[in-house]
Design an enzyme around this catalytic site. Structure first.
Site, PDB file in Angstrom:
ATOM      1  N   ASP A   8       5.994   3.371   4.851  1.00 45.10           N
ATOM      2  CA  ASP A   8       5.379   2.073   4.651  1.00 45.10           C
ATOM      3  C   ASP A   8       4.249   2.283   3.628  1.00 45.10           C
ATOM      4  O   ASP A   8       3.819   3.424   3.391  1.00 45.10           O
ATOM      5  CB  ASP A   8       4.825   1.581   5.998  1.00 45.10           C
ATOM      6  CG  ASP A   8       4.021   0.316   5.847  1.00 45.10           C
ATOM      7  OD1 ASP A   8       4.533  -0.647   5.250  1.00 45.10           O
ATOM      8  OD2 ASP A   8       2.855   0.299   6.296  1.00 45.10           O
ATOM      9  N   ASP A  10       1.148  -0.311   2.810  1.00 43.29           N
ATOM     10  CA  ASP A  10      -0.173  -0.804   3.235  1.00 43.29           C
ATOM     11  C   ASP A  10      -0.583  -0.164   4.559  1.00 43.29           C
ATOM     12  O   ASP A  10       0.059  -0.388   5.580  1.00 43.29           O
ATOM     13  CB  ASP A  10      -0.130  -2.331   3.414  1.00 43.29           C
ATOM     14  CG  ASP A  10       0.327  -3.070   2.158  1.00 43.29           C
ATOM     15  OD1 ASP A  10      -0.154  -2.743   1.076  1.00 43.29           O
ATOM     16  OD2 ASP A  10       1.171  -3.980   2.281  1.00 43.29           O
TER      17      ASP A  10
HETATM   18  C1  BG6 Z   1       2.998  -5.513   4.771  1.00 42.07           C
HETATM   19  C2  BG6 Z   1       1.636  -5.813   5.341  1.00 42.07           C
HETATM   20  O1  BG6 Z   1       2.977  -4.226   4.207  1.00 42.07           O
HETATM   21  O2  BG6 Z   1       3.355  -6.453   3.767  1.00 42.07           O
HETATM   22  C3  BG6 Z   1       1.584  -7.249   5.838  1.00 42.07           C
HETATM   23  O3  BG6 Z   1       1.366  -4.934   6.407  1.00 42.07           O
HETATM   24  C4  BG6 Z   1       2.007  -8.203   4.726  1.00 42.07           C
HETATM   25  O4  BG6 Z   1       0.273  -7.539   6.267  1.00 42.07           O
HETATM   26  C5  BG6 Z   1       3.389  -7.814   4.220  1.00 42.07           C
HETATM   27  O5  BG6 Z   1       2.035  -9.541   5.202  1.00 42.07           O
HETATM   28  C6  BG6 Z   1       3.842  -8.693   3.055  1.00 42.07           C
HETATM   29  O6  BG6 Z   1       3.003  -8.450   1.970  1.00 42.07           O
HETATM   30  P1  BG6 Z   1       2.844  -9.357   0.685  1.00 42.07           P
HETATM   31  O7  BG6 Z   1       2.031  -8.476  -0.241  1.00 42.07           O
HETATM   32  O8  BG6 Z   1       4.234  -9.609   0.147  1.00 42.07           O
HETATM   33  O9  BG6 Z   1       2.156 -10.615   1.067  1.00 42.07           O
HETATM   34 MG    MG Z   2       1.510  -1.089   6.932  1.00 46.55          MG
END
Ligand code: BG6
Ligand code: MG
Length: 219
Positions: A8, A10
């Site tokens: 993953d 984030d």
């Molecule tokens: C994930 C995060 O990696 O990505 C979530 O943990 C987030 O919090 C999701 O909502 C989608 O991300 P994005 O950048 O497309 O809004």
């Molecule tokens: Mg994450």
């Protein structure tokens, strides 16, 4: 025998999980809705639109689909403004040496992130250079805890799920990895919840789990 490790993004490779929280909090504050850290943790791994089932829980009234779509856009704008300062210096110090070492040991590495901003983050941090394949929010229809993103990353590496490990800071991400039939490795919030088959406190503990050829590991 594990040959591929799926990460993953984030909250695992870079601390952008905090920026997601701050961007949702900014939206909630503008709407005058309480938004707790616990709610923020439940948004981990969950897509932008699905997060809007969690963020306004304490609003006292339901929002329409059109309102939610506008909120998602507003949050993403705030989030991307926060990302504009991101650089390789924002990658925790142990991450790149660990990825480098794992590759030297022969493991194939891939991204399995539900974020549609993953490409921008990989580019700004330079993390893309250490990955053999990238699966992100632009390649899937169902967000974690659905296994689709991990299965896609394994397919891009050309490996069966049983030969892959899935690492995620989200409880939803660990559920996704397990549903994909992979060895699960939790870190951060998911490790606090003891959600993974292995629950790490530091990223470089991966080097204990995944030894080099001929070495004995903890697995
Ligand atoms: C994930 C995060 O990696 O990505 C979530 O943990 C987030 O919090 C999701 O909502 C989608 O991300 P994005 O950048 O497309 O809004
Ligand atoms: Mg994450």
């Amino acid at each position: 025998m594990i040959e591929g490790i799926l990460f993953d993004l984030d909250g695992v490779l870079v601390s952008t999980d905090e920026l997601h929280y701050l961007a949702w909090k900014q939206l909630a504050d503008r709407l005058g809705i309480p938004f707790s850290r616990e709610q923020g943790d439940r948004c981990r791994g969950v897509s932008r639109m699905d997060s809007l089932e969690i963020v306004p829980e304490q609003a006292g009234r339901p929002y329409s689909q059109a309102e939610k779509e506008a909120f998602a856009q507003e949050k993403n704008q705030a989030y991307r403004a926060m990302l504009s300062n991101l650089s390789p210096a924002d990658v925790p110090g142990e991450v790149v040496p660990t990825l480098k070492q794992l590759r030297q040991r022969g493991y194939r590495l891939a991204l399995a992130s539900g974020s549609k901003n993953a490409g921008l983050i990989l580019e700004r941090t330079g993390l893309g250079a250490w990955l053999d394949a990238v699966a992100d929010g632009t390649c899937i229809r169902r967000s974690k805890p659905d296994p689709e993103i991990f299965l896609t990353a394994a397919r891009l590496l050309g490996l069966p799920p049983s030969r892959c490990a899935a690492m995620d800071d989200a409880v939803a991400g660990i559920q996704a990895g397990r549903a994909a039939g992979m060895l699960t490795i939790a870190i951060g919030d998911s490790a606090v919840h003891r959600a993974g088959a292995y629950n790490l406190t530091r990223f470089d503990q991966l080097l204990e789990l995944f030894p080099g050829p001929g070495e004995e590991g903890a697995l």
